[in-house]
Design a protein around this motif. Structure first.
Motif, PDB file in Angstrom:
ATOM      1  N   THR A 136       0.839  -1.205   0.000  1.00 38.61           N
ATOM      2  CA  THR A 136       0.000   0.000   0.000  1.00 38.61           C
ATOM      3  C   THR A 136       0.871   1.252   0.000  1.00 38.61           C
ATOM      4  OG1 THR A 136      -0.138   0.035   2.415  1.00 38.61           O
ATOM      5  CG2 THR A 136      -1.846  -1.194   1.238  1.00 38.61           C
ATOM      6  N   GLY A 137       0.260   2.346  -0.407  1.00 35.74           N
ATOM      7  CA  GLY A 137       0.939   3.645  -0.408  1.00 35.74           C
ATOM      8  C   GLY A 137      -0.071   4.744  -0.186  1.00 35.74           C
ATOM      9  N   GLN A 138       0.395   5.966  -0.143  1.00 35.31           N
ATOM     10  CA  GLN A 138      -0.479   7.132   0.011  1.00 35.31           C
ATOM     11  C   GLN A 138      -0.112   8.155  -1.053  1.00 35.31           C
ATOM     12  OE1 GLN A 138      -3.099   7.562   2.063  1.00 35.31           O
ATOM     13  NE2 GLN A 138      -2.831   5.482   2.876  1.00 35.31           N
ATOM     14  N   TYR A 139      -1.053   8.383  -1.974  1.00 40.14           N
ATOM     15  CA  TYR A 139      -0.800   9.291  -3.084  1.00 40.14           C
ATOM     16  C   TYR A 139      -1.886  10.364  -3.146  1.00 40.14           C
ATOM     17  CZ  TYR A 139       2.466   5.687  -4.639  1.00 40.14           C
ATOM     18  OH  TYR A 139       3.504   4.767  -4.706  1.00 40.14           O
ATOM     19  N   ALA A 140      -1.437  11.565  -3.457  1.00 38.78           N
ATOM     20  CA  ALA A 140      -2.393  12.669  -3.619  1.00 38.78           C
ATOM     21  C   ALA A 140      -3.170  12.491  -4.913  1.00 38.78           C
ATOM     22  CB  ALA A 140      -1.658  14.006  -3.608  1.00 38.78           C
ATOM     23  N   ALA A 141      -4.415  12.928  -4.906  1.00 40.27           N
ATOM     24  CA  ALA A 141      -5.286  12.789  -6.076  1.00 40.27           C
ATOM     25  C   ALA A 141      -5.370  14.089  -6.857  1.00 40.27           C
ATOM     26  CB  ALA A 141      -6.677  12.353  -5.618  1.00 40.27           C
ATOM     27  N   GLY A 160      -0.709   5.007  -8.290  1.00 35.00           N
ATOM     28  CA  GLY A 160      -1.144   6.287  -7.735  1.00 35.00           C
ATOM     29  C   GLY A 160      -0.184   7.373  -8.134  1.00 35.00           C
ATOM     30  N   GLY A 161      -0.591   8.609  -7.860  1.00 32.76           N
ATOM     31  CA  GLY A 161       0.259   9.752  -8.177  1.00 32.76           C
ATOM     32  C   GLY A 161      -0.302  10.580  -9.317  1.00 32.76           C
ATOM     33  N   PRO A 162       0.477  11.559  -9.810  1.00 31.40           N
ATOM     34  CA  PRO A 162       0.037  12.382 -10.946  1.00 31.40           C
ATOM     35  C   PRO A 162      -0.309  11.502 -12.149  1.00 31.40           C
ATOM     36  CG  PRO A 162       1.989  13.318  -9.907  1.00 31.40           C
ATOM     37  CD  PRO A 162       1.800  11.980  -9.300  1.00 31.40           C
ATOM     38  N   HIS A 163      -1.218  11.977 -12.960  1.00 31.08           N
ATOM     39  CA  HIS A 163      -1.693  11.155 -14.076  1.00 31.08           C
ATOM     40  C   HIS A 163      -2.279  12.038 -15.166  1.00 31.08           C
ATOM     41  CE1 HIS A 163      -4.765  11.501 -10.861  1.00 31.08           C
ATOM     42  NE2 HIS A 163      -5.571  11.826 -11.886  1.00 31.08           N
ATOM     43  N   ASP A 164      -2.537  11.443 -16.307  1.00 34.76           N
ATOM     44  CA  ASP A 164      -3.092  12.177 -17.451  1.00 34.76           C
ATOM     45  C   ASP A 164      -4.487  12.691 -17.114  1.00 34.76           C
ATOM     46  OD1 ASP A 164      -4.555  12.371 -20.263  1.00 34.76           O
ATOM     47  OD2 ASP A 164      -2.397  12.325 -20.679  1.00 34.76           O
ATOM     48  N   ALA A 165      -4.847  13.801 -17.752  1.00 36.05           N
ATOM     49  CA  ALA A 165      -6.162  14.399 -17.510  1.00 36.05           C
ATOM     50  C   ALA A 165      -7.300  13.520 -18.020  1.00 36.05           C
ATOM     51  CB  ALA A 165      -6.229  15.771 -18.161  1.00 36.05           C
ATOM     52  N   TYR A 166      -7.003  12.589 -18.932  1.00 37.28           N
ATOM     53  CA  TYR A 166      -8.034  11.713 -19.493  1.00 37.28           C
ATOM     54  C   TYR A 166      -7.772  10.270 -19.051  1.00 37.28           C
ATOM     55  CZ  TYR A 166      -8.622  15.838 -22.387  1.00 37.28           C
ATOM     56  OH  TYR A 166      -8.795  17.130 -22.815  1.00 37.28           O
TER      57      TYR A 166
END
Length: 311
Positions: A136-141, A160-166
């Protein structure tokens, strides 16, 4: 000529009843007097005695009329064809059906108990924590990047983590080719489970077995992931499980625990449907880039990313 001299005996005339013992012919030529007298009681009584036996006679006839064994059939057993046969075949068939029904019901109850153990609830919000080897981890949305940007993910595959807008379509899609990680991570933010596999080690029936868990299942997606350090890796937001065996029962436990688990992903109620050409086309998805992230890649703390709007 004398007045009484007609030749009739004195004191008598035809039909005279003066004598009690006189008799006259009956209709059958017999004498009715005898019938009225002693003959009536005797003859009729005798007739009745012949027709009906007295009490003593009745008892004698009934007691002496008991039926004994038939001397013809005494000591003989019934023929084999007339014996009542026990329907052993019917009994066996019914027994088999009952045992099968008990087995099916027992298996269903056992299966239901197994599934319930991995079903999220207010009392057990994250059942996946009981799965051996879960990470498990903790990532901002809601940190978004453009289609030209890369993210320097700290896990491979990322979960988790930063991701594409689509987001990638995640409504039961089995992608035949590797897909860009930034789009897949966005689908995890919507509550999807992503099954990644090493195409060099998973194929044939093993691959088909994994695909069967995804096809037609909303909030589930699957794709090859070249260079994976284990044959299979499962991802949901903040969760990962890597397995050596595609048939490992922990695959089902992971899916049951985390697919659309309202307690474990940020955007409850978000869609998994395809956005289509110009956004994310599941028939022509952006390809996976296995090369190391460039120096200008967005970091895991979100530097270089744009704040999302909940998409």
């Amino acid at each position: 000529m004398a007045s009484g001299g007609s030749g009739r005996p004195s004191g008598s005339r035809p039909g005279s009843r003066s004598s009690a013992g006189s008799s006259r012919p009956g209709r059958d030529g017999g004498q009715r007097g005898d019938g009225r007298g002693g003959n009536r009681g005797g003859v009729r009584g005798e007739g009745r005695g012949n027709a009906r036996p007295t009490g003593g006679q009745r008892t004698t006839q009934r007691s002496g009329g008991k039926r004994g064994p038939n001397p013809v059939t005494r000591g003989k057993r019934p023929a084999a064809g007339t014996r009542r046969q026990v329907p052993w075949m019917l009994i066996s068939a019914v027994t088999v059906v009952v045992l099968l029904a008990i087995g099916v019901i027992g298996f269903a109850l056992m299966r239901e108990g197994e599934v319930s153990a991995w079903r999220p609830s207010d009392d057990n919000r994250d059942p996946s924590l009981a799965i051996p080897d879960i990470v498990t981890g903790q990532y901002a949305a809601q940190q978004h990047v453009t289609a030209e940007q890369r993210v320097a993910y700290d896990r491979s595959p990322p979960f988790g983590g930063p991701h594409d807008a689509y987001w990638a379509a995640c409504n039961g899609v089995v992608y035949p080719t590797p897909v860009r990680s930034e789009n897949m991570v966005h689908a995890l933010e919507h509550g999807a489970v992503w099954i990644a596999y090493d195409p060099a080690r998973v194929s044939g029936p093993a691959l088909q077995g994994l695909a069967a868990k995804v096809q037609g299942q909303d909030y589930t997606m699957m794709s090859p992931y070249p260079g994976l350090d284990q044959p299979v890796a499962l991802q949901s937001w903040n969760h990962e499980l890597k397995l050596a065996d595609p048939a490992d029962p922990r695959v089902d436990q992971f899916i049951s625990s985390l697919r659309q688990n309202q307690y474990t992903y940020p955007e409850v109620g978000a869609s998994c449907d395809a956005l289509g050409p110009g956004y994310f086309d599941p028939d022509n998805p952006p390809p996976f880039d296995p090369s190391p992230a460039p120096p200008d890649a967005v970091t895991m703390d979100g530097r270089g990313a744009a704040a999302g709007n909940g998409g």
